[in-house]
Design an enzyme around this catalytic site. Structure first.
Site, PDB file in Angstrom:
ATOM      1  N   SER A   7      48.239 -68.016 -42.047  1.00 57.14           N
ATOM      2  CA  SER A   7      47.530 -66.523 -42.351  1.00 57.14           C
ATOM      3  C   SER A   7      49.335 -65.975 -41.498  1.00 57.14           C
ATOM      4  O   SER A   7      48.814 -66.263 -40.068  1.00 57.14           O
ATOM      5  CB  SER A   7      47.094 -66.534 -41.563  1.00 57.14           C
ATOM      6  OG  SER A   7      46.478 -65.316 -41.497  1.00 57.14           O
ATOM      7  N   ASP A  33      46.593 -61.298 -44.721  1.00 60.93           N
ATOM      8  CA  ASP A  33      45.484 -60.658 -44.629  1.00 60.93           C
ATOM      9  C   ASP A  33      45.696 -58.591 -44.508  1.00 60.93           C
ATOM     10  O   ASP A  33      46.529 -58.353 -43.920  1.00 60.93           O
ATOM     11  CB  ASP A  33      44.899 -60.553 -42.917  1.00 60.93           C
ATOM     12  CG  ASP A  33      44.094 -62.092 -42.716  1.00 60.93           C
ATOM     13  OD1 ASP A  33      43.130 -62.529 -43.784  1.00 60.93           O
ATOM     14  OD2 ASP A  33      44.337 -62.932 -42.508  1.00 60.93           O
ATOM     15  N   MET A  66      40.449 -57.084 -46.995  1.00 61.37           N
ATOM     16  CA  MET A  66      39.481 -56.679 -46.490  1.00 61.37           C
ATOM     17  C   MET A  66      39.700 -55.084 -46.441  1.00 61.37           C
ATOM     18  O   MET A  66      39.798 -54.551 -45.343  1.00 61.37           O
ATOM     19  CB  MET A  66      39.594 -56.969 -45.112  1.00 61.37           C
ATOM     20  CG  MET A  66      39.598 -58.679 -45.089  1.00 61.37           C
ATOM     21  SD  MET A  66      40.136 -59.710 -43.120  1.00 61.37           S
ATOM     22  CE  MET A  66      41.988 -60.201 -43.569  1.00 61.37           C
ATOM     23  N   MET A 135      33.985 -66.965 -44.842  1.00 59.50           N
ATOM     24  CA  MET A 135      34.432 -67.250 -44.082  1.00 59.50           C
ATOM     25  C   MET A 135      33.862 -67.939 -42.855  1.00 59.50           C
ATOM     26  O   MET A 135      33.225 -67.990 -42.857  1.00 59.50           O
ATOM     27  CB  MET A 135      34.602 -65.062 -43.648  1.00 59.50           C
ATOM     28  CG  MET A 135      35.119 -64.313 -44.739  1.00 59.50           C
ATOM     29  SD  MET A 135      37.284 -64.581 -44.753  1.00 59.50           S
ATOM     30  CE  MET A 135      37.453 -64.418 -42.664  1.00 59.50           C
ATOM     31  N   GLY A 140      38.831 -59.622 -39.496  1.00 66.63           N
ATOM     32  CA  GLY A 140      38.749 -58.420 -38.534  1.00 66.63           C
ATOM     33  C   GLY A 140      39.917 -58.855 -37.101  1.00 66.63           C
ATOM     34  O   GLY A 140      41.151 -58.256 -37.124  1.00 66.63           O
ATOM     35  N   PHE A 141      40.082 -60.248 -36.646  1.00 69.96           N
ATOM     36  CA  PHE A 141      40.798 -60.362 -35.954  1.00 69.96           C
ATOM     37  C   PHE A 141      41.147 -62.041 -36.237  1.00 69.96           C
ATOM     38  O   PHE A 141      40.256 -62.965 -36.458  1.00 69.96           O
ATOM     39  CB  PHE A 141      40.631 -59.653 -34.499  1.00 69.96           C
ATOM     40  CG  PHE A 141      40.125 -58.757 -34.759  1.00 69.96           C
ATOM     41  CD1 PHE A 141      40.571 -57.963 -34.020  1.00 69.96           C
ATOM     42  CD2 PHE A 141      39.113 -58.183 -34.899  1.00 69.96           C
ATOM     43  CE1 PHE A 141      41.001 -56.531 -33.701  1.00 69.96           C
ATOM     44  CE2 PHE A 141      38.947 -56.510 -34.303  1.00 69.96           C
ATOM     45  CZ  PHE A 141      39.366 -56.014 -34.123  1.00 69.96           C
ATOM     46  N   GLY A 143      42.114 -65.659 -34.202  1.00 68.77           N
ATOM     47  CA  GLY A 143      42.227 -66.415 -32.671  1.00 68.77           C
ATOM     48  C   GLY A 143      40.941 -66.371 -32.511  1.00 68.77           C
ATOM     49  O   GLY A 143      40.098 -66.063 -31.457  1.00 68.77           O
ATOM     50  N   GLY A 175      39.218 -68.652 -40.831  1.00 72.64           N
ATOM     51  CA  GLY A 175      39.012 -68.233 -39.298  1.00 72.64           C
ATOM     52  C   GLY A 175      38.816 -69.950 -38.342  1.00 72.64           C
ATOM     53  O   GLY A 175      37.949 -69.978 -38.879  1.00 72.64           O
ATOM     54  N   GLY A 176      39.412 -69.462 -37.260  1.00 70.52           N
ATOM     55  CA  GLY A 176      39.169 -69.988 -35.971  1.00 70.52           C
ATOM     56  C   GLY A 176      39.757 -71.812 -36.734  1.00 70.52           C
ATOM     57  O   GLY A 176      38.531 -72.319 -36.255  1.00 70.52           O
ATOM     58  N   GLY A 196      45.657 -69.420 -39.422  1.00 69.32           N
ATOM     59  CA  GLY A 196      46.802 -67.949 -38.507  1.00 69.32           C
ATOM     60  C   GLY A 196      47.313 -69.322 -37.294  1.00 69.32           C
ATOM     61  O   GLY A 196      48.527 -69.074 -37.411  1.00 69.32           O
ATOM     62  N   SER A 197      46.228 -68.507 -36.277  1.00 72.21           N
ATOM     63  CA  SER A 197      46.904 -68.541 -35.063  1.00 72.21           C
ATOM     64  C   SER A 197      47.063 -70.944 -34.279  1.00 72.21           C
ATOM     65  O   SER A 197      48.279 -70.410 -33.545  1.00 72.21           O
ATOM     66  CB  SER A 197      46.003 -68.269 -33.750  1.00 72.21           C
ATOM     67  OG  SER A 197      44.847 -68.364 -33.908  1.00 72.21           O
TER      68      SER A 197
HETATM   69  C1  DX5 Z   1      40.774 -63.088 -40.242  1.00 70.70           C
HETATM   70  C2  DX5 Z   1      41.975 -63.187 -40.681  1.00 70.70           C
HETATM   71  C3  DX5 Z   1      42.468 -64.318 -40.961  1.00 70.70           C
HETATM   72  C4  DX5 Z   1      42.920 -64.820 -39.750  1.00 70.70           C
HETATM   73  C5  DX5 Z   1      43.115 -66.247 -39.046  1.00 70.70           C
HETATM   74  O1  DX5 Z   1      39.659 -61.316 -40.168  1.00 70.70           O
HETATM   75  O2  DX5 Z   1      41.208 -63.080 -41.898  1.00 70.70           O
HETATM   76  O3  DX5 Z   1      42.462 -65.111 -42.278  1.00 70.70           O
HETATM   77  O4  DX5 Z   1      43.988 -64.173 -39.861  1.00 70.70           O
HETATM   78  O5  DX5 Z   1      43.111 -66.290 -38.136  1.00 70.70           O
HETATM   79  P1  DX5 Z   1      42.591 -67.398 -37.320  1.00 70.70           P
HETATM   80  O6  DX5 Z   1      42.870 -69.281 -37.751  1.00 70.70           O
HETATM   81  O7  DX5 Z   1      43.698 -67.817 -35.773  1.00 70.70           O
HETATM   82  O8  DX5 Z   1      41.413 -67.279 -36.866  1.00 70.70           O
HETATM   83 ZN    ZN Z   2      41.590 -64.151 -44.394  1.00 70.34          ZN
END
Ligand code: DX5
Ligand code: ZN
Length: 216
Positions: A7, A33, A66, A135, A140-141, A143, A175-176, A196-197
């Site tokens: 991501s 995203d 989103m 999900m 929204g975020f 991490g 997510g996560g 992502g992170s």
């Molecule tokens: C959350 C996003 C995810 C996010 C994943 O709203 O849809 O795709 O970027 O990030 P991590 O892997 O850090 O949870």
């Molecule tokens: Zn996403």
């Protein structure tokens, strides 16, 4: 083989193309995203970014919308170079109409479900869909912490895919995701890990992606 979709939300945007190049040889897709500050509390980016990065990579673009009004923007995202366009089941639109619109532009259609959204909402469309995104955090975020309770939904979806003979349907989790939660997700039956992170905070992207795929 499990696919990984890094991501770009967790990239250093001052060097976005280098960041993409650092994962490109090891992954199959790029998770993009798009947040509108309305469907989710955060704002990210839109078609300008998709169009620019389309020029530098052939990775499959997994575009996660989103946004409250996907109907209005599907055409633009399709033309900007998306490969899979994923809309949220919680938006106030007919899911089937959105799927048909995505397909009209020749793109793969996905639907994403928030952690508290019931799978039943999309079961009638499994054969029309190319992807379902479960999900594992509230969107929204980046991490945030993985919510293990969604693994039951993944397992039910794996069974439903068989019952509905939707054999081309891919299941993504978002997510996560880190090396431990990736294992639980793989064991539950997901096909695509968005992360992502975990990937972009790691110095060794090759190793991070290999760990997500199950390397010891
Ligand atoms: C959350 C996003 C995810 C996010 C994943 O709203 O849809 O795709 O970027 O990030 P991590 O892997 O850090 O949870
Ligand atoms: Zn996403």
């Amino acid at each position: 083989m499990i696919k990984v979709s890094p991501s770009i939300l967790s990239c250093d945007f001052s060097k976005l193309s280098e960041e993409i190049k650092s994962v490109e040889p090891y992954c199959e897709m790029l998770h993009i995203d798009v947040m509108d500050g309305h469907f989710v509390p955060n704002i990210t980016f839109g078609t300008v970014v998709v169009r620019s990065i389309r020029k530098i990579t052939d990775l499959e673009f997994d575009v996660h919308l989103m946004i409250t009004n996907p109907e209005k923007y599907i055409e633009e995202f399709a033309k900007a170079g998306s490969d899979i366009i994923c809309v949220h089941a919680e938006v106030d639109h007919s899911i089937l109409k959105l799927i048909k619109l995505i397909k009209k532009y020749g793109k793969k259609a996905g639907v994403s479900l928030n952690p508290d959204t019931d799978l039943d909402l999309i079961l009638p469309y499994l054969r029309d869909l190319d992807m379902v995104m479960i999900m594992s955090v509230f969107p929204g975020f980046s991490g945030q912490n993985f919510m293990p309770k969604v693994l039951d939904k993944v397992k039910t979806l794996v069974k439903a895919r068989k019952i509905h003979k939707a054999k081309n349907l891919e299941i993504e989790i978002d997510g996560g995701i880190n090396k431990d939660t990736a294992k639980s997700a793989r064991d539950a039956g997901v096909d695509i890990l968005a992360a992502g992170s975990y990937i972009f905070k790691s110095k060794n992207r090759k190793k991070a992606i290999a760990m997500l795929k199950g390397a010891k």
